[in-house]
Structures are given as structure tokens and as C-alpha cells.
Scaffold this motif. Structure first.
Motif, PDB file in Angstrom:
ATOM      1  N   GLY A  85       0.734  -1.148  -0.130  1.00 42.51           N
ATOM      2  CA  GLY A  85      -0.016   0.001   0.026  1.00 42.51           C
ATOM      3  C   GLY A  85       0.975   1.486  -0.192  1.00 42.51           C
ATOM      4  O   GLY A  85       1.923   1.365  -1.033  1.00 42.51           O
ATOM      5  N   ALA A  86       0.511   2.089   0.991  1.00 41.97           N
ATOM      6  CA  ALA A  86       0.716   3.407   0.841  1.00 41.97           C
ATOM      7  C   ALA A  86       2.498   3.157   2.180  1.00 41.97           C
ATOM      8  O   ALA A  86       3.551   4.363   1.654  1.00 41.97           O
ATOM      9  CB  ALA A  86       0.006   4.448   1.621  1.00 41.97           C
ATOM     10  N   PHE A  87       3.079   2.402   2.604  1.00 45.32           N
ATOM     11  CA  PHE A  87       3.575   2.451   3.309  1.00 45.32           C
ATOM     12  C   PHE A  87       4.957   1.026   2.879  1.00 45.32           C
ATOM     13  O   PHE A  87       4.671   0.242   2.184  1.00 45.32           O
ATOM     14  CB  PHE A  87       3.161   1.324   4.582  1.00 45.32           C
ATOM     15  CG  PHE A  87       2.856   2.057   5.377  1.00 45.32           C
ATOM     16  CD1 PHE A  87       2.997   3.308   6.355  1.00 45.32           C
ATOM     17  CD2 PHE A  87       0.885   1.903   5.272  1.00 45.32           C
ATOM     18  CE1 PHE A  87       1.656   4.543   6.023  1.00 45.32           C
ATOM     19  CE2 PHE A  87      -0.069   2.741   5.438  1.00 45.32           C
ATOM     20  CZ  PHE A  87       0.361   3.763   6.593  1.00 45.32           C
ATOM     21  N   ALA A  88       6.028   1.031   3.256  1.00 43.34           N
ATOM     22  CA  ALA A  88       7.788   0.177   2.985  1.00 43.34           C
ATOM     23  C   ALA A  88       8.449  -0.148   4.100  1.00 43.34           C
ATOM     24  O   ALA A  88       8.391   0.771   5.157  1.00 43.34           O
ATOM     25  CB  ALA A  88       8.326   1.203   1.975  1.00 43.34           C
ATOM     26  N   LEU A  89       8.705  -1.219   4.098  1.00 42.22           N
ATOM     27  CA  LEU A  89       9.837  -1.592   4.738  1.00 42.22           C
ATOM     28  C   LEU A  89      11.008  -1.752   3.991  1.00 42.22           C
ATOM     29  O   LEU A  89      11.453  -1.989   3.167  1.00 42.22           O
ATOM     30  CB  LEU A  89       9.470  -3.688   5.415  1.00 42.22           C
ATOM     31  CG  LEU A  89       8.607  -3.577   5.970  1.00 42.22           C
ATOM     32  CD1 LEU A  89       8.366  -4.838   6.278  1.00 42.22           C
ATOM     33  CD2 LEU A  89       8.599  -2.525   7.865  1.00 42.22           C
ATOM     34  N   THR A 116      17.450  -6.438   8.934  1.00 41.30           N
ATOM     35  CA  THR A 116      16.554  -5.580   9.854  1.00 41.30           C
ATOM     36  C   THR A 116      15.437  -4.659   8.935  1.00 41.30           C
ATOM     37  O   THR A 116      15.862  -3.725   7.553  1.00 41.30           O
ATOM     38  CB  THR A 116      17.603  -4.627  11.200  1.00 41.30           C
ATOM     39  OG1 THR A 116      17.511  -5.126  11.412  1.00 41.30           O
ATOM     40  CG2 THR A 116      16.529  -3.809  11.389  1.00 41.30           C
ATOM     41  N   LEU A 117      14.670  -4.416   9.124  1.00 45.18           N
ATOM     42  CA  LEU A 117      13.332  -4.087   8.357  1.00 45.18           C
ATOM     43  C   LEU A 117      12.682  -2.836   8.796  1.00 45.18           C
ATOM     44  O   LEU A 117      12.174  -3.328  10.509  1.00 45.18           O
ATOM     45  CB  LEU A 117      12.321  -4.923   7.967  1.00 45.18           C
ATOM     46  CG  LEU A 117      12.515  -6.926   7.009  1.00 45.18           C
ATOM     47  CD1 LEU A 117      11.547  -7.236   6.987  1.00 45.18           C
ATOM     48  CD2 LEU A 117      12.949  -6.591   5.655  1.00 45.18           C
ATOM     49  N   VAL A 118      13.262  -2.271   8.426  1.00 43.42           N
ATOM     50  CA  VAL A 118      12.538  -0.378   9.051  1.00 43.42           C
ATOM     51  C   VAL A 118      11.184   0.046   7.826  1.00 43.42           C
ATOM     52  O   VAL A 118      11.376   0.129   6.793  1.00 43.42           O
ATOM     53  CB  VAL A 118      13.980   0.140   9.241  1.00 43.42           C
ATOM     54  CG1 VAL A 118      13.567   1.723   9.857  1.00 43.42           C
ATOM     55  CG2 VAL A 118      15.025  -0.494   9.401  1.00 43.42           C
ATOM     56  N   ASP A 178       9.161   5.315   7.904  1.00 42.08           N
ATOM     57  CA  ASP A 178       9.330   6.035   8.488  1.00 42.08           C
ATOM     58  C   ASP A 178      10.474   6.481  10.179  1.00 42.08           C
ATOM     59  O   ASP A 178      10.443   7.098  11.136  1.00 42.08           O
ATOM     60  CB  ASP A 178       8.122   7.309   9.314  1.00 42.08           C
ATOM     61  CG  ASP A 178       7.264   6.043  10.025  1.00 42.08           C
ATOM     62  OD1 ASP A 178       8.173   5.120  10.163  1.00 42.08           O
ATOM     63  OD2 ASP A 178       5.886   6.460  10.873  1.00 42.08           O
ATOM     64  N   GLU A 179      11.139   5.380  10.016  1.00 41.03           N
ATOM     65  CA  GLU A 179      11.372   4.897  10.875  1.00 41.03           C
ATOM     66  C   GLU A 179      11.002   5.005  12.306  1.00 41.03           C
ATOM     67  O   GLU A 179      11.688   5.586  13.507  1.00 41.03           O
ATOM     68  CB  GLU A 179      12.775   5.919  10.893  1.00 41.03           C
ATOM     69  CG  GLU A 179      13.886   6.177   9.410  1.00 41.03           C
ATOM     70  CD  GLU A 179      15.100   6.686   9.410  1.00 41.03           C
ATOM     71  OE1 GLU A 179      15.059   6.673  10.396  1.00 41.03           O
ATOM     72  OE2 GLU A 179      16.215   6.398   8.517  1.00 41.03           O
ATOM     73  N   SER A 180       9.496   4.310  12.020  1.00 46.07           N
ATOM     74  CA  SER A 180       8.937   3.959  13.284  1.00 46.07           C
ATOM     75  C   SER A 180       8.826   2.955  14.355  1.00 46.07           C
ATOM     76  O   SER A 180       9.324   2.708  15.610  1.00 46.07           O
ATOM     77  CB  SER A 180       7.902   4.626  13.659  1.00 46.07           C
ATOM     78  OG  SER A 180       6.829   3.850  12.250  1.00 46.07           O
ATOM     79  N   ALA A 181       9.873   2.171  13.726  1.00 49.66           N
ATOM     80  CA  ALA A 181       9.682   0.928  13.977  1.00 49.66           C
ATOM     81  C   ALA A 181      10.915  -0.631  12.764  1.00 49.66           C
ATOM     82  O   ALA A 181      10.795   0.363  11.893  1.00 49.66           O
ATOM     83  CB  ALA A 181       8.840  -0.314  13.848  1.00 49.66           C
TER      84      ALA A 181
END
Length: 326
Positions: A192-196, A210-212, A215-218
Motif C-alpha cells: 500500500g502506501a507503506f514500505a519496509l 533488519t526491516l525498518v 518513517d523509521e518508527s519501527a
């Protein structure tokens, strides 16, 4: 103080409050009033999800609009939250873990609410029926099943999910494993609108990622960084010095408040932060030399299922048997 209005304490957007159904009547009235006010203003209206904690329905309110951390799991948590007192500090953010107890492994389900696109991280073969059922109940479309590395303690469920739902499997190119998508440092997995974003963090194995979140929130750290610990380095071409460098240069450089979601936990923890682990992790606060000495002296037994798991996971867990959803 006499006639002045009481101070207002709006909840911070990234720290939602957990509310138990057993909350007091007064608190429930306050919650209903806030919900009515939110419904009158569609711009400010929060999402409301229901999650399961220890088989008890718990309502989660004021969840940030559009978040990809889909709290739709049976989370393995240290405590069942209770209703906070007025103006009390909020509980931590929701945990999106799905737990597999025999290997103490976490699986993570993330989804874009608007499109329904989802990605699952580190699925386990034995819990694939649960994951398929959950995805279908929520009407989510699984795009990718991603492994943070080639696991030695369980067989990945990515092959079975691929067969059942038509998603694409993904793993690090450096792992030497077979998958539809082979990831290198800096590559993205979009849903969707997000990415790792993939960050190479070798050391536990040469192919650890490591999958970030974009927005580097998690950060989903696999076995590279655990809560107050780290993955072992004594098999699968592991290297303690490389792991120390990876964590310090690729994970500890993320923002302090970035949430750390590990691949395993054996002590009842579920989530930490980069700042917390940088300060308090008893292994990774050591110097490189002291860390290498510690890791070389652990003398751990091999994982019980390593001879079965590693060959299967080099094929991304692709199995001959058809999936039998429960």
C-alpha cells in the motif's frame, strides 16, 4: 486555582491508551463521550480496533490514523492492560506480534488499512493456518512473506503462505536461500502506501536483515538484536565481531524512539526502543573485544530442529504437502 479550568492533557498521537472492557462505569462514560465527539468531526475521528489479549476482548482507542502496525493479533504481553486513571501516563503502543511458543518466535503482520495490502514477517510453518484464517477474516491481501534470515530453530511458513494465498516470498540475497524476491541492503518491500526498507545486519548469519518502516518508527530486527540480548554467532557462518558492528552501525543509528520488535523473546518481553537497547543491552554495551569474548564463551547447544529447519529454509520453507487451513 479556584475558578480556572482544569488542565487539559490530550493523549500523544503515537502512544494510544488501552481500555479494558472491565473498566469502571465512569471511565466508560468518558470514553463514549470522546467517541461521540470524534464521530462529529470526521477529520479527527480515530480508528478503533479490537485485539485479543489472553483471550480477553480489549478495545483499543485513539490509534494513529493510517498506521501500518495492524494490531490484529493475539499478542504475547507481560501484562493485561487496565483502564488508566485520569491524566495517567499512557501505556506503550500496541504490539503486533503473533507468537509461536515452541520456538518462542514472533511473527509480525503489517497492513495498509486503505488498500488492504499486507506483509508478514518471519511466519512459522506450524502457525500458517492461524495466519491464513486471520488474513481472510480481516479481508487483507498478503503481498509478501518476508524472512529476516534463514532460521535454524523453526521452518518458515513463507512457502506455505505462498501456496495458499499467492503472495511472494522474500529473503536476503546474502542468505543463499531461494525466494521470489531476493533483497539487498537498501531495497524496499512496499505494501500500500507503506514500505519496509532492508538494512543488512549480518553477524548472527551472513544474510540477516533488519526491516525498518519507511518513517523509521519501527524496526523488525530478527535475531540480530533481541530485547536485552542478541542472536548467537556460533553456527551458520556467524561472526560476533560482525554482529557487534552491524547493530551499532545499522540499528543503533536509528532514532532513539524507534520501536524494536525482535524475532524471539524468552523472558516475557515484546518490544523495546533503539535508545533503550543502546543504553541497557548488557551484551551490546560491551566493547567489540569484550563482546567477542562473551559470545565465544557461551557454549550453547545447537538448535533442536537445525538439521530439519536449515535445509527447508534454504528453499524458503517450500513444502510438498498442501496447506490444510483450520
Amino acid at each position: 486555582m479556584g475558578g480556572s479550568d482544569p488542565p487539559q492533557f490530550p493523549p500523544p498521537p503515537l502512544n494510544p491508551l488501552f481500555h479494558c472492557r472491565e473498566a469502571s462505569g465512569r471511565f466508560s462514560q468518558q470514553r463514549r463521550k470522546k467517541r461521540r465527539e470524534a464521530e462529529e468531526d470526521p477529520v479527527q475521528r480515530p480508528n478503533t480496533y479490537v485485539i485479543k489479549l489472553f483471550d480477553r476482548s480489549v478495545e483499543l482507542g485513539q490509534f494513529p490514523e493510517g498506521t501500518p502496525l495492524y494490531p490484529v493479533c493475539r499478542a504475547w504481553m507481560r501484562n493485561c492492560p487496565t483502564a488508566p486513571a485520569p491524566h495517567a501516563a499512557p501505556h506503550p503502543p500496541p504490539r503486533p506480534q503473533l507468537f509461536e511458543p515452541s520456538s518462542s518466535s514472533f511473527t509480525y503482520l503489517l497492513a495498509d488499512e486503505a488498500s488492504g495490502d499486507a506483509v508478514i514477517i518471519d511466519p512459522v510453518l506450524e502457525t500458517v493456518p492461524r495466519d491464513v484464517r486471520l488474513l481472510r477474516e480481516l479481508r487483507l491481501s498478503l503481498r509478501y512473506a518476508v524472512n529476516t534470515h534463514c532460521h535454524a530453530d523453526h521452518v518458515t511458513g513463507s512457502g506455505a503462505l505462498r501456496a495458499a494465498l499467492g503472495c511472494r516470498s522474500a529473503i536476503s540475497r546474502a542468505s543463499g536461500a531461494r525466494a521470489d524476491l531476493l533483497l539487498s541492503d537498501g531495497d524496499e518491500v512496499r505494501f500500500g502506501a507503506f514500505a519496509l526498507r532492508a538494512r543488512a545486519t549480518p553477524g548472527h548469519t551472513p544474510g540477516c536483515l533488519t526491516l525498518v518502516l519507511d518513517d523509521e518508527s519501527a524496526a523488525f530486527t530478527g535475531d540480530a538484536l533481541l530485547i536485552r540480548g542478541c542472536g548467537r554467532t556460533d553456527f551458520q557462518q556467524g561472526c560476533a565481531r560482525t554482529l557487534h558492528r552491524s547493530v551499532h552501525q545499522r540499528i543503533f543509528t536509528l532514532p532513539d524512539r524507534c520501536l524494536v520488535y525482535p524475532g524471539h523473546d524468552y523472558n516475557g518481553h515484546t518490544v523495546s526502543t533503539v535508545g533503550e537497547e543502546r543504553r541497557l543491552n548488557p551484551r551490546l554495551t560491551l566493547s567489540p573485544e569484550a563482546f567477542v569474548s562473551l559470545m565465544e564463551g557461551l557454549r550453547l547447544p545447537p538448535p533442536r530442529r537445525m538439521d530439519e529447519a536449515v535445509p527447508a529454509n534454504l528453499r524458503c520453507g517450500i513444502q510438498d504437502e498442501p496447506l490444510q487451513p483450520q
